[in-house]
Design an enzyme around this catalytic site. Structure first.
Site, PDB file in Angstrom:
ATOM      1  N   CYS A 117      -6.381 -32.884  18.118  1.00 47.66           N
ATOM      2  CA  CYS A 117      -6.838 -34.281  18.166  1.00 47.66           C
ATOM      3  C   CYS A 117      -5.795 -35.168  18.825  1.00 47.66           C
ATOM      4  O   CYS A 117      -6.126 -36.100  19.564  1.00 47.66           O
ATOM      5  CB  CYS A 117      -7.124 -34.813  16.763  1.00 47.66           C
ATOM      6  SG  CYS A 117      -8.415 -33.924  15.886  1.00 47.66           S
ATOM      7  N   CYS A 133      -4.480 -33.170  12.632  1.00 48.38           N
ATOM      8  CA  CYS A 133      -5.051 -32.270  13.645  1.00 48.38           C
ATOM      9  C   CYS A 133      -4.261 -32.314  14.958  1.00 48.38           C
ATOM     10  O   CYS A 133      -4.264 -33.323  15.656  1.00 48.38           O
ATOM     11  CB  CYS A 133      -6.511 -32.676  13.869  1.00 48.38           C
ATOM     12  SG  CYS A 133      -7.296 -31.892  15.279  1.00 48.38           S
TER      13      CYS A 133
END
Length: 158
Positions: A84, A81
């Site tokens: 993230c 991600c």
């Protein structure tokens, strides 16, 4: 390996606290050629109040998040991600500013799918704020540093 490192850190923190409480603290550290380098490498450079940690399993989550005396931010993330990877360091910085008044648990959703399902995580990054085992607040996606500071301060102030 991680569990043994955490255990060693906890044991060393207790050792340092005990030594600091003793009147012979400085003499015991300077008198021993083997203790001084060991303590400076393993304990004094690492924080005894480590407030950011990776969740190992469901039992670890229960012990360190649900049963925590501190409020806890839970960062549900994934290695793949992109957002993230941006949010993680920002969260670390916001937590560090609080100097031990809040903890942060990092949960990789690919490793701990059960926790992600249990807390209704449908997208990453998802951040959940907990106190005393209860969910207080949460958000999904990226926030800038000011928004994160505000989010963390609200959790501490409640």
């Amino acid at each position: 390996m991680m569990a043994s490192r955490i255990l060693m850190q906890r044991v060393c923190c207790v050792l340092v606290r005990d030594l600091r409480g003793s009147s012979s603290y400085s003499s015991s550290l300077t008198a021993s050629a083997t203790v001084q380098p060991f303590l400076s490498r393993t304990v004094l450079r690492s924080s005894c109040r480590s407030v950011s940690f990776n969740v190992q399993d469901h039992d670890d989550f229960t012990e360190r998040v649900i049963n925590s005396q501190l409020p806890v931010l839970i960062d549900f993330h994934a290695q793949w991600c992109g957002p993230c990877k941006i949010l993680g360091p920002r969260l670390e910085k916001a937590i560090a500013k609080q100097k031990g008044r809040i903890a942060m648990a990092k949960v990789d959703i690919d490793e701990h799918t059960d926790l992600a399902i249990e807390y209704g995580v449908s997208a990453v990054p998802t951040v959940i704020a907990m106190r005393g085992g209860d969910v207080i607040d949460q958000f999904v996606g990226i926030k800038d540093e000011d928004q994160l500071d505000s989010f963390v301060e609200q959790l501490i102030g409640q």
